[in-house]
Design a protein around this motif. Structure first.
Motif, PDB file in Angstrom:
ATOM      1  N   ALA A   1      47.272  51.356  35.315  1.00 49.81           N
ATOM      2  CA  ALA A   1      47.125  49.925  35.603  1.00 49.81           C
ATOM      3  C   ALA A   1      47.270  49.671  37.100  1.00 49.81           C
ATOM      4  N   LEU A   2      48.216  50.366  37.736  1.00 54.97           N
ATOM      5  CA  LEU A   2      48.446  50.170  39.173  1.00 54.97           C
ATOM      6  C   LEU A   2      47.229  50.606  39.985  1.00 54.97           C
ATOM      7  N   ILE A   3      46.745  51.827  39.711  1.00 56.01           N
ATOM      8  CA  ILE A   3      45.604  52.343  40.476  1.00 56.01           C
ATOM      9  C   ILE A   3      44.357  51.504  40.200  1.00 56.01           C
ATOM     10  N   ALA A   4      44.167  51.120  38.925  1.00 63.90           N
ATOM     11  CA  ALA A   4      43.004  50.299  38.582  1.00 63.90           C
ATOM     12  C   ALA A   4      43.088  48.951  39.290  1.00 63.90           C
ATOM     13  N   THR A   5      44.306  48.395  39.423  1.00 64.88           N
ATOM     14  CA  THR A   5      44.450  47.104  40.082  1.00 64.88           C
ATOM     15  C   THR A   5      44.085  47.205  41.558  1.00 64.88           C
ATOM     16  N   ILE A   6      44.539  48.282  42.208  1.00 65.56           N
ATOM     17  CA  ILE A   6      44.232  48.439  43.636  1.00 65.56           C
ATOM     18  C   ILE A   6      42.725  48.651  43.828  1.00 65.56           C
ATOM     19  N   LEU A   7      42.161  49.618  43.086  1.00 65.22           N
ATOM     20  CA  LEU A   7      40.726  49.898  43.208  1.00 65.22           C
ATOM     21  C   LEU A   7      39.890  48.680  42.841  1.00 65.22           C
ATOM     22  N   GLY A   8      40.276  48.022  41.750  1.00 65.44           N
ATOM     23  CA  GLY A   8      39.496  46.896  41.231  1.00 65.44           C
ATOM     24  C   GLY A   8      39.535  45.705  42.165  1.00 65.44           C
ATOM     25  N   THR A   9      40.721  45.400  42.735  1.00 63.85           N
ATOM     26  CA  THR A   9      40.828  44.252  43.633  1.00 63.85           C
ATOM     27  C   THR A   9      40.022  44.500  44.907  1.00 63.85           C
ATOM     28  N   ALA A  10      40.153  45.724  45.453  1.00 63.91           N
ATOM     29  CA  ALA A  10      39.367  46.064  46.645  1.00 63.91           C
ATOM     30  C   ALA A  10      37.881  45.961  46.330  1.00 63.91           C
ATOM     31  N   ALA A  11      37.498  46.455  45.146  1.00 66.98           N
ATOM     32  CA  ALA A  11      36.090  46.424  44.758  1.00 66.98           C
ATOM     33  C   ALA A  11      35.582  44.988  44.694  1.00 66.98           C
ATOM     34  N   CYS A  12      36.400  44.082  44.150  1.00 67.76           N
ATOM     35  CA  CYS A  12      35.997  42.672  44.034  1.00 67.76           C
ATOM     36  C   CYS A  12      35.648  42.100  45.402  1.00 67.76           C
ATOM     37  N   ILE A  13      36.518  42.366  46.394  1.00 71.32           N
ATOM     38  CA  ILE A  13      36.288  41.826  47.740  1.00 71.32           C
ATOM     39  C   ILE A  13      34.990  42.399  48.304  1.00 71.32           C
ATOM     40  N   GLY A  14      34.814  43.721  48.107  1.00 67.91           N
ATOM     41  CA  GLY A  14      33.595  44.355  48.592  1.00 67.91           C
ATOM     42  C   GLY A  14      32.356  43.804  47.921  1.00 67.91           C
ATOM     43  N   ILE A  15      32.413  43.691  46.609  1.00 64.27           N
ATOM     44  CA  ILE A  15      31.245  43.251  45.845  1.00 64.27           C
ATOM     45  C   ILE A  15      30.862  41.814  46.227  1.00 64.27           C
TER      46      ILE A  15
END
Lengths: 269, 270
Positions: free
Chosen positions: A80-94
Motif C-alpha cells: 500500500a505504501l509503495i503503491a501510494t507513492i508510485l500512484g500519487t507521483a503518476a497522477c501528477i505526471g499524467i
C-alpha cells in the motif's frame, strides 16, 4: 384522508427500514457466525460445545498462524505504501500530459481493476517464472503493488483535478522551490485522496487471495492462503479468534475516527 | 509546470507488470509445449466438459448479477434518501466486512447453510421442512451475491446521490407520478452506475474458482476451477492460458457494453 396518507407513509418508512435491516443481516451474519465460533469449545463448526476463551490463548502459541498474520500485514503495509507513492507521483505526471496520452494510460491503469483476478494472477505467475524469479515474498509484494496502484490513482486523481493551479504558481512566484510549493500548497489539498487511496490499497491487499495464490510459491503463506489449505482439513478455531480480534480492532478504530470532532466542522463554527 | 517525468516510474511498472504479463498469457495460449503456434488451446473450450463449465459459470454469474441488481437498487435509493451527508459512513459499512478474511466469511455460510446448520435450525424451530442448501448451485449463487453485492450498491449509490433533486421535483411539478418520474428520470440517469455495477459483479462472479470450491463441494466445476487446475495440479499452462483468453473475451465484452452506458466513467465504483 391525511391520516390515511400519514399511516401509509409510516408503513413504507417501516418497510424501508426493515429492508435495509435485512440486507445488513445478510452482510453481517457470517461475521457474527465467525465471532461465535471463536468462543466455541467444540472443535467442529456444526456443534456448540459451550463457551471458551481457549482459542484466544492458543492463538498466541500457534506460530504458523502468527507468521501468516505478520506476512499478511507486512505485505499489505509495504504494497500500500509503495503503491501510494508510485500512484500519487503518476497522477501528477499524467495530469500534465496530453489528453490522448492520458486516456491510453488510464485505460491500461484500469486493467488490473476490471480484468478477472484469476487472469491477473496467472499472467504475473507466467512473468515471474519465465524471468526465473523465484516465487515468494518478493513476487507477492510486486503483484500486490501492481493491483493496488489503480486504487490509489482512482482516489488521488479526482482530488488533483480540483486543485487550483494558480495557488501553486503563486507560491513559485513568491520564491518557493517546486518541491516546497508542492508540499505546502498542492499536497494538503490532495491528502484526503492519498489517505483513502492508501487505506483502500491496504484493505484490498489484506483481503486478496486469488493473486497471492498464483504468485506465492511454496514457502510463503498469508492468512488467505493458509485458510485455503486448511479448508479440507478443517479450519483451526484459532483462525476464528484471530479474525475476530482483527475485526474488533478495526471496528473500534473506525468508531474512534468517526467520533473525533471534524476539524473542518469546527472551522465553520 | 512540466512534471510528466513523475509518471515515468509508474509507466515502466505498468508495462512490466500489466502489459507484458498479459502478452505472455496470449503467447502461452497460442503456442504448444514446443513453442509452435497453435489454436488448439483456445479451441479446447469446445470440448464438452469445458463447454459445460463455461455455460454453468455464465448462468450462475448472470443470475447472481440480476439478484445483486434487484437487491442493490432499492437499497441504494433508500440510503440516498436517508443519509445524504453520510456517504463515507455507508461506504464504510460495506467495506468493513472485508477486514474479515473473505475465505472465512464465505466458509461461514457453510455453517449457516449445512444440514444441521443455523438456517435449518431456525426452520425446524418454526416447524418448517429442512432445506438441502449446501453444495448446490444455489449455494454458489448465494456466495456470489454475498461477496459482490457491495460492488453493485456503491456505484448505483454514487450515481443516485449525484442526481439533482430539482430535476425530480420539476418532473413531479409537471404532473408525472412517482412511477413515471422513476422510469423517465431516475432510472435513465442511473444507467452509468448500473452498467458499472453489472461489470463489477459479473466479471468476478464469472471467473471465480474460490466460491465454487468453498460452497459447491468439489463436484461443481466452474470455468475458473478448470483454469486454476490447469495451472496448479495439471500443470498445463498452455491449455490454461488458452482457456483464459476465451474468458477474457467475455470480460472484454462486458466492459465494452458497460462503457457504452457509462461514457464518462461516472459510475466509477468508489
Amino acid at each position: 384522508m391525511t391520516q390515511k396518507k400519514q399511516a401509509s407513509e409510516r408503513f413504507t418508512g417501516f418497510l424501508k427500514k426493515f429492508y435495509v435491516f435485512l440486507i445488513f443481516v445478510f452482510l453481517y451474519a457470517p461475521i457474527v457466525t465467525l465471532m461465535v465460533l471463536s468462543f466455541n469449545a467444540s472443535k467442529t463448526r456444526s456443534k456448540w460445545g459451550g463457551f471458551t476463551l481457549k482459542w484466544y490463548f492458543e492463538l498466541f502459541e500457534n506460530e504458523a498462524i502468527l507468521k501468516a498474520f505478520s506476512n499478511t500485514m507486512i505485505i499489505a503495509f509495504l504494497s500500500a505504501l509503495i503503491a501510494t507513492i508510485l500512484g500519487t507521483a503518476a497522477c501528477i505526471g499524467i495530469r500534465n500530459m496530453k489528453k490522448r496520452h492520458q486516456g491510453i494510460i488510464m485505460g491500461v491503469t484500469n486493467i488490473p481493476m476490471l480484468n478477472a483476478e484469476i487472469v491477473t494472477g496467472i499472467s504475473l505467475m507466467l512473468l515471474f517464472i519465465s524471468l526465473g524469479i523465484k516465487t515468494g515474498f518478493l513476487t507477492v509484494l510486486l503483484s500486490h503493488i501492481t493491483f493496488n496502484i489503480p486504487y490509489v490513482i482512482l482516489n488521488v486523481m479526482p482530488k488533483l483535478k480540483q486543485v487550483n493551479n494558480s495557488t501553486y504558481e503563486a507560491a513559485l512566484d513568491l520564491g518557493a522551490s517546486p518541491v516546497y510549493a508542492f508540499f505546502k500548497v498542492v499536497f494538503p489539498d490532495i491528502l484526503p485522496g492519498v489517505f483513502s487511496g492508501f487505506l483502500m490499497a491496504f484493505t484490498m491487499s489484506l483481503d486478496d487471495f486469488i493473486i497471492t495464490h498464483f504468485t506465492k510459491g511454496a514457502g510463503l503463506d498469508t492468512l488467505s492462503t493458509k485458510i485455503y489449505t486448511e479448508v479440507k482439513k478443517g479450519i483451526k478455531p484459532e483462525m476464528y479468534a484471530l479474525s475476530t480480534l482483527i475485526f474488533i480492532t478495526v471496528l473500534i478504530l473506525l468508531i474512534l475516527v468517526n467520533k473525533m470532532p471534524d476539524p473542518k466542522a469546527k472551522e465553520k463554527a | 509546470m512540466n512534471k510528466k517525468w513523475l509518471a515515468t516510474p509508474y509507466l515502466f511498472w505498468a508495462v512490466a507488470f500489466i502489459v507484458i504479463p498479459l502478452l505472455m498469457v496470449v503467447y502461452y495460449g497460442m503456442t504448444d509445449k514446443t513453442g509452435a503456434f497453435t489454436w488448439e488451446n483456445v479451441i479446447a473450450i469446445t470440448s464438452p466438459e469445458h463447454v459445460k463449465a463455461l455455460m454453468l459459470s455464465l448462468l450462475l454469474s448472470l443470475i447472481s448479477t440480476i439478484i445483486c441488481l434487484l437487491l442493490a437498487y432499492p437499497l441504494a435509493m433508500i440510503l440516498v434518501a436517508k443519509h445524504a451527508s453520510k456517504t463515507s459512513f455507508i461506504v464504510m459499512l460495506f467495506i468493513l466486512p472485508m477486514w474479515m478474511n473473505f475465505l472465512l466469511r464465505t466458509l461461514a455460510w457453510q455453517t449457516l447453510l449445512e444440514k444441521n446448520g443455523v438456517l435449518n435450525g431456525i426452520l425446524s424451530f418454526l416447524h418448517l421442512p429442512a432445506l438441502n442448501l449446501i453444495n448446490t448451485p444455489g449455494a454458489i449463487i448465494l456466495g456470489m451475491v454475498y461477496n459482490f453485492l457491495p460492488f453493485m450498491v456503491l456505484p448505483i449509490y454514487n450515481v443516485l446521490a449525484k442526481i439533482d433533486i430539482n430535476v425530480i421535483n420539476a418532473a413531479r411539478d409537471l404532473g408525472a407520478n412517482g412511477i413515471q418520474t422513476f422510469l423517465k428520470i431516475t432510472l435513465p440517469l442511473s444507467f452509468p452506475g448500473i452498467a458499472s455495477g453489472i461489470t463489477m459483479v459479473f466479471v468476478p462472479a464469472l471467473t471465480t474458482f474460490v466460491i465454487s470450491t468453498l460452497l459447491g463441494g468439489s463436484k461443481i466445476l466452474l470455468i475458473g476451477n478448470v483454469i486454476e487446475q490447469e495451472f496448479t495440479t495439471a500443470s498445463n499452462w498452455h491449455l490454461g492460458s488458452g482457456l483464459s483468453l476465451v474468458l477474457m473475451i467475455f470480460v472484454l465484452l462486458s466492459m465494452v457494453i458497460s462503457s457504452f452506458f457509462d461514457k464518462d466513467g461516472e459510475g466509477a465504483a468508489l
